[in-house]
Scaffold this motif. Structure first.
Motif, PDB file in Angstrom:
ATOM      1  N   PRO A 165      43.426  44.789  35.218  1.00  0.00           N
ATOM      2  CA  PRO A 165      45.220  44.759  35.723  1.00  0.00           C
ATOM      3  C   PRO A 165      45.659  45.640  36.934  1.00  0.00           C
ATOM      4  CG  PRO A 165      45.144  43.915  34.082  1.00  0.00           C
ATOM      5  CD  PRO A 165      44.466  44.721  34.215  1.00  0.00           C
ATOM      6  N   LYS A 166      44.908  47.248  36.165  1.00  0.00           N
ATOM      7  CA  LYS A 166      45.573  48.649  36.694  1.00  0.00           C
ATOM      8  C   LYS A 166      45.095  48.681  38.527  1.00  0.00           C
ATOM      9  CE  LYS A 166      47.679  52.198  37.010  1.00  0.00           C
ATOM     10  NZ  LYS A 166      49.447  52.386  37.399  1.00  0.00           N
ATOM     11  N   ILE A 167      43.635  48.004  37.975  1.00  0.00           N
ATOM     12  CA  ILE A 167      42.569  48.762  39.232  1.00  0.00           C
ATOM     13  C   ILE A 167      43.917  47.586  40.614  1.00  0.00           C
ATOM     14  CG2 ILE A 167      40.357  47.944  39.722  1.00  0.00           C
ATOM     15  CD1 ILE A 167      39.545  47.869  37.448  1.00  0.00           C
ATOM     16  N   ILE A 168      44.102  46.146  39.795  1.00  0.00           N
ATOM     17  CA  ILE A 168      43.654  45.404  41.185  1.00  0.00           C
ATOM     18  C   ILE A 168      45.696  46.082  41.920  1.00  0.00           C
ATOM     19  CG2 ILE A 168      44.294  43.228  41.286  1.00  0.00           C
ATOM     20  CD1 ILE A 168      42.691  42.158  39.722  1.00  0.00           C
ATOM     21  N   GLU A 169      46.109  46.640  41.185  1.00  0.00           N
ATOM     22  CA  GLU A 169      47.665  46.688  41.227  1.00  0.00           C
ATOM     23  C   GLU A 169      47.736  48.298  42.078  1.00  0.00           C
ATOM     24  OE1 GLU A 169      52.051  49.445  39.505  1.00  0.00           O
ATOM     25  OE2 GLU A 169      49.951  48.338  37.869  1.00  0.00           O
ATOM     26  N   ASN A 170      46.551  49.254  41.753  1.00  0.00           N
ATOM     27  CA  ASN A 170      46.075  50.375  42.459  1.00  0.00           C
ATOM     28  C   ASN A 170      45.344  49.765  44.369  1.00  0.00           C
ATOM     29  OD1 ASN A 170      47.083  52.402  40.709  1.00  0.00           O
ATOM     30  ND2 ASN A 170      44.955  52.300  39.267  1.00  0.00           N
TER      31      ASN A 170
END
Length: 324
Positions: A165-170
């Motif tokens: 989720p953090k990868i996609i958010e970034n």
């Protein structure tokens, strides 16, 4: 005296970094620096270091955690230095014990990630490519910076599943400021040539985005970026959510190198080839080089580094795909 001052200075840093004092004897000793990889139990803290004496007493300093926009593995194993002599003679590949994936063998040892997990690769092609990187290593030492596929495989295995989720958010947080959406002003003599080159080279990619996702990208002439249509944003985000771990690791690496999620997706879909992507990424800088000349030891190294990053991520993406 110098050792006493060094210890007092290190202890004064306790509010900023974590000190772990292993020395128990009050006797003053001359301290020297050594790598933290041998004493630290946290391999991801690549900037940690240790002051140690000849008789084994040491003071360990743990680096503060840093937030990054890319999830490509930040580990000391992947630096530009030699990490140790080659300890194996033969490199082979074999099926994983449970039949799910492939592993690389260094003599009788199964290759593991920096966190000691078996490196299980999805295809025999990727396993053989990673094996070739290990086979290439010289007898005088292992050079991790010559193993980009190994690095990406570790990222896909260990970082992506935990931080998806953090990868996609970034990735999505910078989408509106994507490199290909920024257009040089047309009404200035200083930027007209760049504008014309952008229209020639980038517009075909933007038209492909429109046909592929159903929404026309909005270009802008400001560093702060413009807002893209919500439908396009959701379509790109949906693509990232559907990507498997290897695909997301490759897209993230390509985006970090190119400063463009659109270019990364173009490579992912096969719309762009490696040299096409590099040309788009370096469009403005290459125009400046054409005008003022190439700086040896500067521009040429940047170009080589960019080509290595984009090419390795693209190759990793292709090798990790299972044939249907």
């Amino acid at each position: 005296m110098a050792s006493n001052l060094a210890l007092r200075s290190l202890k004064s840093l306790t509010h900023q970094t974590l000190l772990k004092t292993l020395a128990t004897s009050p006797t003053l000793r001359p301290f020297t620096t050594s790598s933290a990889t041998a004493t630290s139990t946290e391999p991801d803290q690549s900037t940690s270091f240790t002051f140690s004496s000849n008789d084994g007493a040491s003071v360990f300093i743990k680096a503060p955690k840093k937030e990054t926009s890319s999830v490509t593995m930040p580990m000391s194993f992947m630096t530009g230095s030699i990490v140790g002599k080659r300890f194996y003679k033969q490199v082979t590949t074999r099926r994983a014990d449970d039949g799910n994936g492939w592993t690389v063998m260094l003599d009788y040892r199964t290759l593991k990630s920096p966190t000691k997990r078996v490196l299980r690769l999805p295809t025999i092609r990727l396993a053989k490519a990673v094996a070739a990187e290990w086979e290439f290593q010289q007898t005088d030492g292992i050079r991790p910076f010559t193993m980009p596929l190994m690095k990406l495989a570790c990222t896909a295995l260990e970082r992506v599943p935990l931080t998806r989720p953090k990868i996609i958010e970034n990735l999505m947080s910078k989408f509106n400021q994507d490199l290909v959406f920024c257009r040089a002003p047309e009404d200035s003599d200083l930027t007209r040539a760049i504008h014309e080159k952008q229209v020639e080279k980038i517009d075909p990619l933007l038209k492909w985005v429109e046909s592929e996702f159903g929404f026309k990208p909005i270009v802008h002439s400001t560093f702060f970026g413009g807002k893209q249509e919500e439908g396009l944003v959701k379509a790109i985000e949906s693509l990232l959510k559907r990507a498997d771990d290897c695909e997301l690791a490759a897209i993230d690496a390509m985006t970090a190198a190119s400063h463009s999620l659109v270019i990364a997706i173009g490579l992912f879909h096969g719309k762009l080839q490696i040299e096409d992507a590099i040309e788009l990424i370096r469009l403005e800088e290459d125009l400046q080089i054409d005008k003022w000349g190439l700086v040896e030891g500067g521009h040429d190294i940047d170009i080589a580094d960019l080509r290595a990053q984009i090419a390795s991520a693209t190759v990793f993406l292709g090798l990790s795909k299972r044939h249907q």
